[in-house]
Design a protein around this motif. Structure first.
Motif, short mmCIF file in Angstrom:
data_model
loop_
_atom_site.label_atom_id
_atom_site.label_comp_id
_atom_site.label_asym_id
_atom_site.label_seq_id
_atom_site.Cartn_x
_atom_site.Cartn_y
_atom_site.Cartn_z
N ALA A 37 0.03 3.48 1.77
CA ALA A 37 -0.18 2.86 3.08
C ALA A 37 0.90 1.82 3.31
O ALA A 37 0.82 0.69 2.84
N THR A 38 1.94 2.20 4.03
CA THR A 38 3.05 1.29 4.25
C THR A 38 2.66 0.13 5.16
O THR A 38 3.33 -0.90 5.19
N SER A 39 1.58 0.29 5.92
CA SER A 39 1.16 -0.78 6.81
C SER A 39 0.65 -2.00 6.04
O SER A 39 0.46 -3.07 6.61
N GLU A 68 7.07 -6.48 7.35
CA GLU A 68 8.46 -6.16 7.65
C GLU A 68 9.38 -7.27 7.17
O GLU A 68 9.10 -8.46 7.39
N VAL A 122 9.32 4.85 3.42
CA VAL A 122 8.14 5.27 4.17
C VAL A 122 7.38 6.25 3.29
O VAL A 122 7.88 6.68 2.24
N ALA A 123 6.19 6.65 3.72
CA ALA A 123 5.47 7.69 3.02
C ALA A 123 6.12 9.04 3.33
O ALA A 123 6.38 9.35 4.49
N VAL A 132 5.69 11.90 6.65
CA VAL A 132 4.95 11.31 7.77
C VAL A 132 5.96 10.72 8.74
O VAL A 132 6.64 9.74 8.42
N GLU A 173 7.03 6.41 10.86
CA GLU A 173 6.59 5.19 10.18
C GLU A 173 7.70 4.13 10.18
O GLU A 173 8.87 4.45 10.20
N ARG A 174 7.27 2.87 10.13
CA ARG A 174 8.24 1.77 10.09
C ARG A 174 8.77 1.59 8.67
O ARG A 174 8.11 1.89 7.68
N CYS A 189 9.51 0.09 5.27
CA CYS A 189 8.66 -0.74 4.42
C CYS A 189 9.53 -1.54 3.44
O CYS A 189 10.22 -0.95 2.60
N GLY A 200 12.60 5.27 8.13
CA GLY A 200 12.38 4.20 9.08
C GLY A 200 13.54 3.24 9.24
O GLY A 200 13.36 2.11 9.71
#
Length: 279
Positions: free
Chosen positions: A32-34, A38, A209-210, A213, A216-217, A219, A245
């Motif tokens: 889960a990169t969230s 940042e 990123v994952a 997917v 995604e932003r 990471c 990303g």
């Protein structure tokens, strides 16, 4: 547990995401990169038309000394253009003077997304005269790698977790690269798995990123992964690349961290335009 091979005669329209039947141990672990913040962008100057100069201060002692005027190479990701006619995309890259190309090969099992089928790689190889690198995110990665080697691919990047402890086969033409996920080096067991394959590779591709997917932003945990790999001696004599990303805001910090190349997807036109504007 046997799994069905990627359909070699499948058409691009058939490649739709689906739930994988592959055992979890043989799939790329999700991350889960969230959960990460940042990293602040550095607004410093950049130089070069298609690359950024790597400073001597940013290079680590355990990394090879680059020859001549070293640049942070910008490699376009072909998967970012999967919706466009392949021939037109390759012609566009040729007109831009692209000398290195990164291709993600995904089967919808190891990662959620699917790419062009492996049969399209031969067309890409025939039309693109530069250095072609394929990032394999499929089951039976070793078998797929041998097919890619026969097609004349220059480098094949694999995920250790998808090899299921199998040895890397001997390749006639291609070089090996190893992909490192955001969570791969966080514990001793996973670190040992990655390290066991590094000796055969000349490049480490750190995912920011994952895998598989889209959208995604970037990471920033990738910086810690690179530092951990350096501490463990995994980066010695290897090209260090970051993928996922990446846009103009990340180039300066990646340059300062001693990264040799980055893979850029949808942001590639913006990155190139920005760098050309700074000539």
């Amino acid at each position: 547990m046997p799994v069905n091979p990627m359909p070699v005669n499948a058409q691009p329209s058939q490649f739709q995401p689906r739930v994988s039947s592959m055992p979890v141990a043989h799939r790329i672990p999700a991350v889960a990169t969230s959960d990460f913040c940042e990293k602040p962008a550095d607004g410093g100057e950049l130089a070069g038309a298609i690359g950024v100069r790597i400073t001597d201060e940013a290079r680590r002692d355990d990394e090879p000394e680059p020859e001549g005027d070293a640049k942070l190479e910008i490699w376009p990701s072909l998967y970012a253009r999967i919706a466009d006619p392949l021939g037109e995309v390759l012609a566009e890259y040729a007109a831009l003077g692209v000398s290195h190309l990164h291709l993600d090969l995904m089967d919808g099992h190891a990662v959620p997304a699917r790419s062009w089928p492996i049969t399209e790689v031969r067309q890409i190889r025939n039309q693109f005269a530069g250095f072609l690198e394929v990032h394999v995110m499929t089951h039976e990665s070793a078998r797929i790698a041998c097919q890619l080697d026969d097609m004349g691919v220059d480098r094949i990047i694999v995920h250790p977790h998808l090899l299921a402890h199998a040895s890397l086969p001997e390749l006639e033409h291609a070089r090996w690269g190893i992909a490192v996920q955001l969570t791969d080096l966080l514990d001793t067991e996973n670190l040992a798995i990655v390290a066991s394959y590094c000796e055969a590779a000349d490049k480490l591709l750190f995912m920011s990123v994952a895998p598989g997917v889209a959208g995604e932003r970037f990471c920033p945990a990738v910086y810690q992964q690179i530092e951990r790999a350096r501490q463990q001696g995994l980066c010695h004599g290897k090209e260090i690349c970051v993928d996922g990303g990446i846009g103009p805001a990340q180039l300066r910090s990646l340059e300062q961290d001693g990264v040799h190349c980055v893979v850029v997807g949808r942001q590639y036109p913006r990155v190139v335009a920005m760098l050309q504007g700074l000539e």
